[in-house]
Scaffold this motif. Structure first.
Motif, PDB file in Angstrom:
ATOM      1  N   LEU A   6       0.829  -1.214   0.000  1.00  0.00           N
ATOM      2  CA  LEU A   6       0.000   0.000   0.000  1.00  0.00           C
ATOM      3  C   LEU A   6       0.860   1.260   0.000  1.00  0.00           C
ATOM      4  N   ARG A   7       1.915   1.256   0.815  1.00  0.00           N
ATOM      5  CA  ARG A   7       2.817   2.419   0.848  1.00  0.00           C
ATOM      6  C   ARG A   7       3.527   2.596  -0.482  1.00  0.00           C
ATOM      7  N   GLN A   8       3.929   1.493  -1.100  1.00  0.00           N
ATOM      8  CA  GLN A   8       4.586   1.574  -2.404  1.00  0.00           C
ATOM      9  C   GLN A   8       3.616   2.109  -3.458  1.00  0.00           C
ATOM     10  N   ASN A   9       2.373   1.660  -3.431  1.00  0.00           N
ATOM     11  CA  ASN A   9       1.377   2.170  -4.367  1.00  0.00           C
ATOM     12  C   ASN A   9       1.123   3.657  -4.162  1.00  0.00           C
ATOM     13  N   LEU A  10       1.164   4.115  -2.917  1.00  0.00           N
ATOM     14  CA  LEU A  10       0.998   5.539  -2.634  1.00  0.00           C
ATOM     15  C   LEU A  10       2.135   6.346  -3.259  1.00  0.00           C
ATOM     16  N   TRP A  11       3.378   5.871  -3.106  1.00  0.00           N
ATOM     17  CA  TRP A  11       4.527   6.576  -3.693  1.00  0.00           C
ATOM     18  C   TRP A  11       4.486   6.536  -5.214  1.00  0.00           C
ATOM     19  N   ILE A  12       4.041   5.413  -5.784  1.00  0.00           N
ATOM     20  CA  ILE A  12       3.915   5.322  -7.239  1.00  0.00           C
ATOM     21  C   ILE A  12       2.863   6.302  -7.735  1.00  0.00           C
ATOM     22  N   THR A  13       1.762   6.418  -7.003  1.00  0.00           N
ATOM     23  CA  THR A  13       0.723   7.383  -7.359  1.00  0.00           C
ATOM     24  C   THR A  13       1.240   8.804  -7.253  1.00  0.00           C
ATOM     25  N   LEU A  14       1.993   9.090  -6.192  1.00  0.00           N
ATOM     26  CA  LEU A  14       2.582  10.418  -6.030  1.00  0.00           C
ATOM     27  C   LEU A  14       3.541  10.727  -7.178  1.00  0.00           C
ATOM     28  N   MET A  15       4.378   9.765  -7.535  1.00  0.00           N
ATOM     29  CA  MET A  15       5.320   9.968  -8.633  1.00  0.00           C
ATOM     30  C   MET A  15       4.588  10.159  -9.962  1.00  0.00           C
ATOM     31  N   SER A  16       3.553   9.366 -10.200  1.00  0.00           N
ATOM     32  CA  SER A  16       2.778   9.508 -11.434  1.00  0.00           C
ATOM     33  C   SER A  16       2.067  10.856 -11.491  1.00  0.00           C
ATOM     34  N   SER A  17       1.549  11.284 -10.359  1.00  0.00           N
ATOM     35  CA  SER A  17       0.889  12.598 -10.308  1.00  0.00           C
ATOM     36  C   SER A  17       1.885  13.712 -10.597  1.00  0.00           C
ATOM     37  N   TYR A  18       3.078  13.593 -10.042  1.00  0.00           N
ATOM     38  CA  TYR A  18       4.119  14.581 -10.312  1.00  0.00           C
ATOM     39  C   TYR A  18       4.481  14.581 -11.794  1.00  0.00           C
ATOM     40  N   ARG A  19       4.655  13.397 -12.377  1.00  0.00           N
ATOM     41  CA  ARG A  19       4.994  13.313 -13.807  1.00  0.00           C
ATOM     42  C   ARG A  19       3.886  13.931 -14.664  1.00  0.00           C
ATOM     43  N   ASN A  20       2.624  13.648 -14.304  1.00  0.00           N
ATOM     44  CA  ASN A  20       1.509  14.215 -15.058  1.00  0.00           C
ATOM     45  C   ASN A  20       1.460  15.731 -14.925  1.00  0.00           C
ATOM     46  N   LEU A  21       1.729  16.240 -13.735  1.00  0.00           N
ATOM     47  CA  LEU A  21       1.752  17.689 -13.524  1.00  0.00           C
ATOM     48  C   LEU A  21       2.862  18.333 -14.345  1.00  0.00           C
ATOM     49  N   VAL A  22       4.036  17.735 -14.340  1.00  0.00           N
ATOM     50  CA  VAL A  22       5.151  18.261 -15.127  1.00  0.00           C
ATOM     51  C   VAL A  22       4.816  18.205 -16.612  1.00  0.00           C
ATOM     52  N   GLU A  23       4.243  17.103 -17.051  1.00  0.00           N
ATOM     53  CA  GLU A  23       3.882  16.964 -18.468  1.00  0.00           C
ATOM     54  C   GLU A  23       2.822  17.990 -18.869  1.00  0.00           C
ATOM     55  N   TRP A  24       1.850  18.176 -18.014  1.00  0.00           N
ATOM     56  CA  TRP A  24       0.774  19.122 -18.307  1.00  0.00           C
ATOM     57  C   TRP A  24       1.285  20.557 -18.337  1.00  0.00           C
ATOM     58  N   SER A  25       2.149  20.904 -17.406  1.00  0.00           N
ATOM     59  CA  SER A  25       2.612  22.289 -17.294  1.00  0.00           C
ATOM     60  C   SER A  25       3.843  22.589 -18.133  1.00  0.00           C
ATOM     61  N   SER A  26       4.398  21.584 -18.809  1.00  0.00           N
ATOM     62  CA  SER A  26       5.657  21.802 -19.526  1.00  0.00           C
ATOM     63  C   SER A  26       5.510  22.778 -20.685  1.00  0.00           C
ATOM     64  N   GLY A  27       4.352  22.900 -21.248  1.00  0.00           N
ATOM     65  CA  GLY A  27       4.162  23.824 -22.356  1.00  0.00           C
ATOM     66  C   GLY A  27       3.993  25.268 -21.930  1.00  0.00           C
ATOM     67  N   LEU A  28       3.794  25.511 -20.647  1.00  0.00           N
ATOM     68  CA  LEU A  28       3.577  26.872 -20.167  1.00  0.00           C
ATOM     69  C   LEU A  28       4.842  27.727 -20.234  1.00  0.00           C
ATOM     70  N   GLY A  29       6.000  27.118 -19.971  1.00  0.00           N
ATOM     71  CA  GLY A  29       7.255  27.875 -19.983  1.00  0.00           C
ATOM     72  C   GLY A  29       7.551  28.501 -21.330  1.00  0.00           C
ATOM     73  N   PRO A  30       7.581  27.679 -22.397  1.00  0.00           N
ATOM     74  CA  PRO A  30       7.826  28.273 -23.711  1.00  0.00           C
ATOM     75  C   PRO A  30       6.738  29.267 -24.121  1.00  0.00           C
ATOM     76  N   ALA A  31       5.492  28.979 -23.760  1.00  0.00           N
ATOM     77  CA  ALA A  31       4.406  29.891 -24.127  1.00  0.00           C
ATOM     78  C   ALA A  31       4.605  31.257 -23.483  1.00  0.00           C
ATOM     79  N   CYS A  32       5.034  31.270 -22.233  1.00  0.00           N
ATOM     80  CA  CYS A  32       5.265  32.554 -21.539  1.00  0.00           C
ATOM     81  C   CYS A  32       6.439  33.322 -22.152  1.00  0.00           C
ATOM     82  N   ILE A  33       7.413  32.603 -22.668  1.00  0.00           N
ATOM     83  CA  ILE A  33       8.566  33.265 -23.289  1.00  0.00           C
ATOM     84  C   ILE A  33       8.215  33.745 -24.701  1.00  0.00           C
ATOM     85  N   LEU A  34       7.444  32.917 -25.439  1.00  0.00           N
ATOM     86  CA  LEU A  34       7.154  33.233 -26.835  1.00  0.00           C
ATOM     87  C   LEU A  34       6.013  34.232 -27.026  1.00  0.00           C
ATOM     88  N   ALA A  35       5.048  34.241 -26.142  1.00  0.00           N
ATOM     89  CA  ALA A  35       3.863  35.083 -26.331  1.00  0.00           C
ATOM     90  C   ALA A  35       4.199  36.566 -26.501  1.00  0.00           C
TER      91      ALA A  35
END
Length: 162
Positions: free
Chosen positions: A102-131
């Motif tokens: 259960l603890r391992q699944n919690l950490w895997i979920t946390l890591m996956s959530s972090y990866r999804n957040l990074v993936e989702w927000s990764s386009g914001l940096g270039p957009a803020c520079i290019l806009a």
């Protein structure tokens, strides 16, 4: 694995040049974001997951050993009235394995959530520079598409290498 890493290095090198020629600021932002992302994964999210995985493997082996031992000495355990004690020991091992899982699944979920957040927000940096440059008319729309494509390829290559 070696082929993937080699391909990632080639992609990185090629699109570094493309990104640098079009927009060096985006390249620097890409490098900073990639190193930060890798540092978070390696320093904060990876070690606890690795420790939990190792502990779970050890506890699973203990559980299997207890089960095999109980099966091998079943007659002696019954004759000596040790069934309750053996049952409690096996259940303790089982609860430890479930808890670690259960603890391992919690950490895997946390890591996956972090990866999804990074993936989702990764386009914001270039957009803020290019806009601002696009709004001022300093940058053509085709260059924006090229920058986003190169940015995505470089980010994917970094994730493969990390």
């Amino acid at each position: 694995m070696l082929v993937d890493a080699t391909l990632a290095w080639v992609k990185c090198g090629t699109f570094f040049v493309v990104l640098y020629r079009i927009m060096p600021e985006v390249l620097y932002a890409t490098l900073a974001a990639s190193f930060l992302d890798t540092a978070v994964m390696v320093l904060f999210l990876g070690p606890p997951l690795q420790k939990l995985s190792s502990a779970k493997m050890t506890k699973s082996a203990d559980l299997r050993f207890a089960l095999v031992r109980a099966r091998q000495y079943a007659e002696e355990i019954v004759l000596c009235h040790g069934t309750g004690r053996e049952r409690r020991g096996i259940l303790r091992h089982f609860e430890q394995v479930v808890d670690l899982d259960l603890r391992q699944n919690l950490w895997i979920t946390l890591m996956s959530s972090y990866r999804n957040l990074v993936e989702w927000s990764s386009g914001l940096g270039p957009a803020c520079i290019l806009a601002p440059k696009y709004i001022r008319g300093d940058l053509a729309f085709g260059a924006i598409v090229q920058v986003f494509m190169a940015y995505g390829i470089v980010r994917d290559a970094f994730q493969t290498l990390a």
